[in-house]
Scaffold this motif. Structure first.
Motif, short mmCIF file in Angstrom:
data_model
loop_
_atom_site.label_atom_id
_atom_site.label_comp_id
_atom_site.label_asym_id
_atom_site.label_seq_id
_atom_site.Cartn_x
_atom_site.Cartn_y
_atom_site.Cartn_z
N PHE A 168 6.81 -1.70 14.31
CA PHE A 168 5.66 -1.03 13.62
C PHE A 168 4.71 -1.70 13.50
O PHE A 168 4.37 -2.99 13.75
N PHE A 169 3.26 -1.08 14.01
CA PHE A 169 2.12 -1.78 13.84
C PHE A 169 0.90 -0.70 13.13
O PHE A 169 1.03 0.53 12.78
N GLY A 170 -0.27 -1.36 12.89
CA GLY A 170 -1.10 -0.87 12.11
C GLY A 170 -2.40 -1.69 12.10
O GLY A 170 -2.60 -2.62 12.35
N TYR A 171 -3.58 -0.90 11.68
CA TYR A 171 -5.05 -1.69 11.65
C TYR A 171 -5.68 -0.67 10.77
O TYR A 171 -5.85 0.40 10.60
N ASP A 172 -6.83 -1.17 10.10
CA ASP A 172 -7.75 -0.62 9.50
C ASP A 172 -8.68 -1.56 8.92
O ASP A 172 -8.60 -2.87 8.83
N TRP A 173 -9.94 -1.18 8.45
CA TRP A 173 -10.87 -1.95 7.84
C TRP A 173 -10.60 -2.24 6.28
O TRP A 173 -10.32 -1.18 5.50
N ILE A 174 -10.54 -3.45 5.94
CA ILE A 174 -10.28 -3.86 4.59
C ILE A 174 -11.54 -3.71 3.68
O ILE A 174 -11.57 -3.08 2.38
N ASP A 175 -12.60 -3.91 4.34
CA ASP A 175 -13.90 -3.78 3.84
C ASP A 175 -14.97 -3.86 4.92
O ASP A 175 -14.36 -3.78 5.99
N PRO A 176 -16.12 -3.59 4.56
CA PRO A 176 -16.94 -3.48 5.72
C PRO A 176 -17.09 -4.66 6.79
O PRO A 176 -17.46 -4.32 7.93
N ASP A 177 -16.67 -5.61 6.33
CA ASP A 177 -16.86 -6.91 7.29
C ASP A 177 -15.36 -7.37 7.75
O ASP A 177 -15.34 -8.22 8.56
N HIS A 178 -14.51 -6.78 7.25
CA HIS A 178 -13.05 -7.61 7.59
C HIS A 178 -12.13 -6.39 8.08
O HIS A 178 -11.79 -5.47 7.40
N PHE A 179 -11.54 -6.57 9.13
CA PHE A 179 -10.80 -5.72 10.02
C PHE A 179 -9.35 -6.32 10.24
O PHE A 179 -9.35 -7.24 10.76
N VAL A 180 -8.11 -5.67 9.99
CA VAL A 180 -6.72 -6.13 10.01
C VAL A 180 -6.20 -5.50 10.89
O VAL A 180 -6.22 -4.19 11.25
N LEU A 181 -5.29 -6.39 11.82
CA LEU A 181 -4.49 -5.76 12.56
C LEU A 181 -3.04 -6.66 12.39
O LEU A 181 -2.85 -7.58 12.20
N TYR A 182 -1.80 -5.72 12.78
CA TYR A 182 -0.70 -6.23 12.52
C TYR A 182 0.40 -5.75 13.21
O TYR A 182 0.36 -4.37 13.53
#
Length: 419
Positions: free
Chosen positions: A216-230
């Motif tokens: 499984f994988f995902g990604y999105d913006w945590i806040d305007p300056d931090h983008f998470v991928l896993y």
């Protein structure tokens, strides 16, 4: 060279070994995953599970070895099964028992060896879990503790062998189950994120194996300056693996882990390790790569829990710097309670490209040919001008295996940083 003495109870030990019906059997993912993770965590080129037969040691699973067995009288493992404690040989060239051993003087040129005796269901020592290196080294106490935990995982799998035999009686019901699993796999795919375009461009491909898997994988913006991928990969296949995969994904997507800064990858892995111990989840654990892109400071912070390292390419495609594998030697999640996790940091530029993938992207075996190595996939991804997108990488893998059907889930994410 000093050959290991034959233990007095060797006849009973051999009877216990052969009752497992494992000698000369095909590779099994439940053992191969252990040696792969052990090799990554201990940072050694060789890791293997050795079963000590009457006149040979045979490798049920191996990582980094070109042969499937050696003679017992030259084996390190023949010595290791004589004790309840692990055998650690910091430098075989300086040890009277092994200094002129053909495994030291020739291929695979062992200098460091550590073997943990493993017992069958009846308690007899049937073999060892081993690591080896081409250079002298030693193990820290924490590494020995991890080594012991992994040996107990092997023993648990040996205990499940008798249960595996009974599974053959259930073949008649598999057709029905496969239909159910196919529907479940389709549902899992509906939960995957849409491709992304804009400041960060993401394309991906997911090709499930014939069984319901645990990728499984995902990604999105945590806040305007931090983008998470896993990207995570649960051990094994089937409903249990899929359910655990979705549970972990929900915790990450909903950011529902308590007291967690989701911009801190090491903290996230530690909280996942607390929340998903394998003894509470069907003895299943998972590997994961979790990264956070800091747009303001142009850097990527990441933590790797026993997962294959993503590949980072920097610079324009015609003038790229050397590719970088983003790996930090952490343990897989759910195996060791309270284990410490560490993170790495790398600077990015506006031409950065990142490939994140599961082990199913390269653990592909061609008939009459060895399994694809991680380095082969890395070289292909880093080639100029490079693959024409994730679907082309999938076709590369399928061509290697000469089949559209893959033994494990194929997951690959291509990330282009434009911000």
């Amino acid at each position: 060279m000093i050959a290991a003495p034959i233990p007095l109870d060797d006849a009973e030990r051999l009877e216990a070994l052969r009752s497992l019906d494992l000698l000369d059997t095909a590779p099994e993912e439940r053992f191969d995953r252990i040696t792969r993770v052990l090799s990554l965590v201990m940072d050694v080129p060789m890791a293997y599970i050795s079963l000590v037969d009457s006149d040979r040691q045979w490798f049920k699973s191996s990582c980094g070895l070109s042969r499937s067995e050696t003679a017992r009288d030259v084996s390190f493992c023949g010595h290791a099964i004589l004790s309840d404690e692990p055998l650690v040989v910091p430098d075989a060239a300086e040890d009277d028992r092994f200094c002129d051993n053909p495994l030291v003087m020739g291929d695979p040129f062992v200098r460091f060896y550590a073997g943990y005796p493993i017992a069958g269901p009846g308690g007899q020592k049937v073999g060892t879990l081993c690591i080896a290196d081409h250079r002298p080294r030693d193990l820290e106490p924490a590494q020995l503790e991890i080594f012991g935990e992994m040996a107990r995982l092997v023993e648990r799998e040996l205990g499940l062998t008798e249960v595996a035999h009974l599974q053959q009686e259930l073949i008649a019901s598999q057709h029905y189950l496969m239909r159910e699993l196919s529907q479940a796999a389709e549902y899992v795919q509906t939960l995957l994120p849409e491709p992304l375009d804009g400041q960060i461009r993401i394309r991906w491909t997911f090709h499930p194996s014939s069984q319901l898997g645990g990728d499984f994988f995902g990604y999105d913006w945590i806040d305007p300056d931090h983008f998470v991928l896993y990207l995570l990969d649960v051990s094994g296949h089937g409903v249990g693996a899929a359910l655990l995969s979705i549970s972990v994904a929900n915790a990450l997507r909903g950011r529902s882990l308590p007291n967690t800064d989701f911009r801190d990858p090491a903290m996230v892995l530690a909280r996942l390790n607390d929340a998903f111990p394998m003894e509470r989840h069907g003895e299943k654990y998972f590997t994961i790569w979790y990264g956070v892109y800091d747009r303001k400071n142009q850097r990527l912070t990441y933590a790797n829990g026993g997962h294959p390292p993503p590949l980072l390419l920097s610079g324009p495609s015609a003038d790229r710097t050397s590719p970088v594998a983003l790996s930090v030697g952490n343990f897989a999640v759910g195996i060791i309670p309270g284990v410490e996790f560490h993170a790495g940091v790398v600077a990015l530029d506006r031409f950065s490209k990142l490939f994140i993938f599961s082990d199913g992207a390269y653990e592909i075996k061609k008939p009459g040919r060895s399994m694809m190595r991680l380095e082969e996939l890395m070289d292909y991804l880093a080639s100029v001008p490079g693959p024409g997108g994730p679907d082309e990488v999938l076709r590369f893998a399928q061509k290697y295996g000469e089949s559209d059907s893959l033994a494990d889930d194929f997951s690959l994410i291509e990330v282009d940083i434009r911000a």
